[in-house]
Design an enzyme around this catalytic site. Structure first.
Site, PDB file in Angstrom:
ATOM      1  N   GLY A   1      55.302  58.633  45.638  1.00  0.00           N
ATOM      2  CA  GLY A   1      53.386  58.038  45.024  1.00  0.00           C
ATOM      3  C   GLY A   1      54.186  56.015  46.314  1.00  0.00           C
TER       4      GLY A   1
ATOM      5  N   GLU B   1      59.883  62.601  45.307  1.00  0.00           N
ATOM      6  CA  GLU B   1      59.296  63.609  45.945  1.00  0.00           C
ATOM      7  C   GLU B   1      58.303  62.965  47.105  1.00  0.00           C
ATOM      8  OE1 GLU B   1      56.662  64.701  42.839  1.00  0.00           O
ATOM      9  OE2 GLU B   1      58.855  66.324  42.341  1.00  0.00           O
TER      10      GLU B   1
ATOM     11  N   GLY C   1      55.622  61.687  49.813  1.00  0.00           N
ATOM     12  CA  GLY C   1      55.275  61.700  51.171  1.00  0.00           C
ATOM     13  C   GLY C   1      54.815  60.963  51.812  1.00  0.00           C
TER      14      GLY C   1
ATOM     15  N   ARG D   1      40.848  60.191  55.091  1.00  0.00           N
ATOM     16  CA  ARG D   1      40.930  59.112  54.079  1.00  0.00           C
ATOM     17  C   ARG D   1      39.932  57.724  54.585  1.00  0.00           C
ATOM     18  NH1 ARG D   1      44.520  55.721  54.855  1.00  0.00           N
ATOM     19  NH2 ARG D   1      44.926  55.332  52.815  1.00  0.00           N
TER      20      ARG D   1
ATOM     21  N   TYR E   1      38.436  57.568  50.672  1.00  0.00           N
ATOM     22  CA  TYR E   1      39.081  56.708  49.753  1.00  0.00           C
ATOM     23  C   TYR E   1      38.593  55.004  50.423  1.00  0.00           C
ATOM     24  CZ  TYR E   1      42.346  60.557  49.292  1.00  0.00           C
ATOM     25  OH  TYR E   1      42.980  61.811  48.887  1.00  0.00           O
TER      26      TYR E   1
ATOM     27  N   CYS F   1      27.412  64.250  60.844  1.00  0.00           N
ATOM     28  CA  CYS F   1      26.103  63.413  60.293  1.00  0.00           C
ATOM     29  C   CYS F   1      26.191  63.083  58.818  1.00  0.00           C
ATOM     30  CB  CYS F   1      25.598  64.732  61.258  1.00  0.00           C
ATOM     31  SG  CYS F   1      25.551  65.167  62.646  1.00  0.00           S
TER      32      CYS F   1
ATOM     33  N   TYR G   1      48.038  61.913  54.914  1.00  0.00           N
ATOM     34  CA  TYR G   1      46.398  62.283  54.048  1.00  0.00           C
ATOM     35  C   TYR G   1      45.418  62.606  55.842  1.00  0.00           C
ATOM     36  CZ  TYR G   1      49.992  62.403  50.016  1.00  0.00           C
ATOM     37  OH  TYR G   1      50.502  62.501  49.340  1.00  0.00           O
TER      38      TYR G   1
HETATM   39  C1  LIG Z   1      50.858  63.817  46.225  1.00  0.00           C
HETATM   40  C2  LIG Z   1      52.256  64.194  45.550  1.00  0.00           C
HETATM   41  C3  LIG Z   1      53.437  63.353  45.743  1.00  0.00           C
HETATM   42  C4  LIG Z   1      54.125  63.001  47.106  1.00  0.00           C
HETATM   43  O1  LIG Z   1      53.508  61.338  46.897  1.00  0.00           O
HETATM   44  P1  LIG Z   1      52.636  60.219  47.579  1.00  0.00           P
HETATM   45  O2  LIG Z   1      52.130  58.924  47.213  1.00  0.00           O
HETATM   46  O3  LIG Z   1      52.252  60.836  49.407  1.00  0.00           O
HETATM   47  O4  LIG Z   1      54.473  59.617  47.911  1.00  0.00           O
HETATM   48  C5  LIG Z   1      54.659  63.840  45.398  1.00  0.00           C
HETATM   49  N1  LIG Z   1      54.537  65.024  44.156  1.00  0.00           N
HETATM   50  C6  LIG Z   1      53.763  65.618  43.312  1.00  0.00           C
HETATM   51  C7  LIG Z   1      53.479  66.246  42.399  1.00  0.00           C
HETATM   52  C8  LIG Z   1      52.065  64.941  44.748  1.00  0.00           C
HETATM   53  O5  LIG Z   1      51.294  65.359  43.874  1.00  0.00           O
END
Ligand SMILES: *Cc1c(COP(=O)(O)O)cnc(C)c1O
Length: 426
Positions: A248, A285, A287, A324, A328, A354, A382
């Site tokens: 996150g 985790e 991303g 994106r 969003y 379109c 993303y």
């Molecule tokens: C999407 C997600 C992440 C990664 O989120 P980021 O904002 O990209 O760091 C980690 N854990 C879970 C369970 C997710 O769904």
């Protein structure tokens, strides 16, 4: 001496003698060789981002599990697998990808609210490290699937800490109204139930409160709430070997100042120590924060079109490549690949799809003519992983830059690729 200016917030992108480079490679020549739209990634930016987490966790038992939904291209996964990363996956397809990249399955974590029995079976047979289960119903299904295979599934339960991450509503996941995780006050009974099942082995606890978080406070708040539960669950006689704080962490798209991973984790670890849980294995985790600013999307201006209310700059990348903004209302910086003299005008940068929702940037000051190249920044996360074939557009090609070398990690999708699985009904 050559004239070299680093783009603010993008240490691996620089203008050298007027031309934009990713590390040592000019985007102009990559676009000429591979066509546009083209995603270009800096390997060094990804490794630097990973190392920021590792600095924060120095001396601890901690796993960085890259959440591959941010960018699941094999060439990207290989960079993290070679660096010894774990992975966070949300589908059987993603599991196949991480295993193909050479990842260690023991460091694979399986998240997601809707795992199918087939996906559970695939993951059990691959001996993944942990299932992050998200509901009471899933616990019973996973138990049954594990027993059928004669195995025990290692699990942690995803807790919904009811914390507002102060981000876009579509990417906040830890609030009461979200579909994710098990409610805070259900946690202890759910853990008791899981611990009683012979097909499961409870090993940890998990939370993930949202995405593009730019402050430390929501993390601190979630940490306290998760630790309250660790205390209550362990008081019920269930030992938790790891604590998973999810991902996150945000990135700088347009001047945001999210905490650096190392500083954030020093802060969180201090709190963890005070509460007496500093000895547990930590899992994160991330991303977006591992890939987001590693990538740019190079696109060519097809037409400029003066409108009644505003001017349009129509480019060859679209919402199917860069979803994106449409999804969003997200902001990507857009900069010219070659520096150019002349006064900018204000325009909307839009794609050929379109839909009026097909815009990439609104009210941008740009001096462009047809044939010019633009770089859409912060396109590493993303974007390609969300790309589609809408309007029967093939997905873009991708290039990984490593110093002065550039490797194609995905060739451009052809119309034959798109038609391959289709047939006439009669
Ligand atoms: C999407 C997600 C992440 C990664 O989120 P980021 O904002 O990209 O760091 C980690 N854990 C879970 C369970 C997710 O769904």
């Amino acid at each position: 001496m050559t004239d070299r200016t680093v783009l603010p917030g993008h240490p691996h992108i620089a203008r050298i003698a007027g031309d934009l480079h990713v590390e040592g490679v000019p985007l102009q020549s990559l676009a000429r060789e591979h066509g546009t739209p083209l995603f270009v990634y800096s390997k060094q930016w990804m490794l630097d981002a990973l190392n920021a987490y590792r600095r924060g966790f120095e001396g601890r038992d901690a796993w960085v599990c890259y959440a591959i939904k941010a960018n699941s291209s094999l060439g990207i996964l290989r960079v993290f697998a070679e660096a010894g990363c774990g992975f966070d996956i949300v589908s059987g397809g993603e599991l196949t990808r991480v295993l193909a990249s050479g990842a260690n399955p023991a460091k694979v974590i399986f998240s997601g609210v809707g795992k199918t029995r087939a996906e559970m079976k695939q993951a059990l047979l691959a001996n993944i490290g942990c299932f992050n289960v998200e509901s009471e119903a899933e616990i019973d299904v996973l138990n049954a699937v594990a027993l059928e295979l004669g195995r025990r599934a290692p699990i942690s339960v995803r807790i919904n800490p009811n914390v507002d991450p102060k981000t876009h509503p579509y990417i906040s996941t830890g609030l009461k109204g979200n579909k994710f995780g098990v409610a805070h006050d259900r946690a202890v009974p759910v853990y008791r139930h899981a611990a009683s099942l012979p097909g499961l082995e409870v090993i940890g606890i998990d939370c993930h409160i949202g995405s593009q978080i730019t402050a430390s406070a929501p993390y601190l708040e979630a940490l306290e709430r998760v630790l309250d539960l660790v205390e209550a669950i362990e008081a019920a006689g269930i030992r938790l070997h790891h604590i998973d704080f999810g991902g996150g962490l945000g990135i700088d798209y347009n001047g945001e100042t999210p905490p650096h991973a190392d500083a954030l984790w020093k802060l969180l670890l201090a709190r963890l120590d005070i509460r007496g849980y500093g000895d547990r294995r930590l899992i994160v985790e991330p991303g977006r924060s591992l890939v987001g600013n590693a990538g740019v999307c190079v696109t060519e201006v097809l037409y400029t079109k003066p409108g009644e209310d505003k001017n349009f700059c129509i480019v060859d990348a679209a919402m199917n490549d860069l979803p994106r903004p449409a999804m969003y209302q997200a902001y990507h910086q857009i900069v010219p690949v070659a520096e150019k003299n002349g006064a900018p005008t204000t325009c909307d940068v839009v794609g050929p799809v379109c839909e009026s929702g097909d815009w990439i940037g609104r009210d941008r000051a740009l001096n462009v003519t047809a044939g010019d190249l633009l770089a859409v920044l912060s396109a590493g996360a993303y974007s390609m992983s969300m790309a589609s074939n809408y309007n029967s557009r093939g997905r873009a090609a991708e290039v990984l830059v490593d110093g002065t070398r550039a490797h194609v990690i995905r060739r451009r999708e052809s119309i034959e690729d798109q038609l391959r699985n289709e047939q006439f009904g009669t």
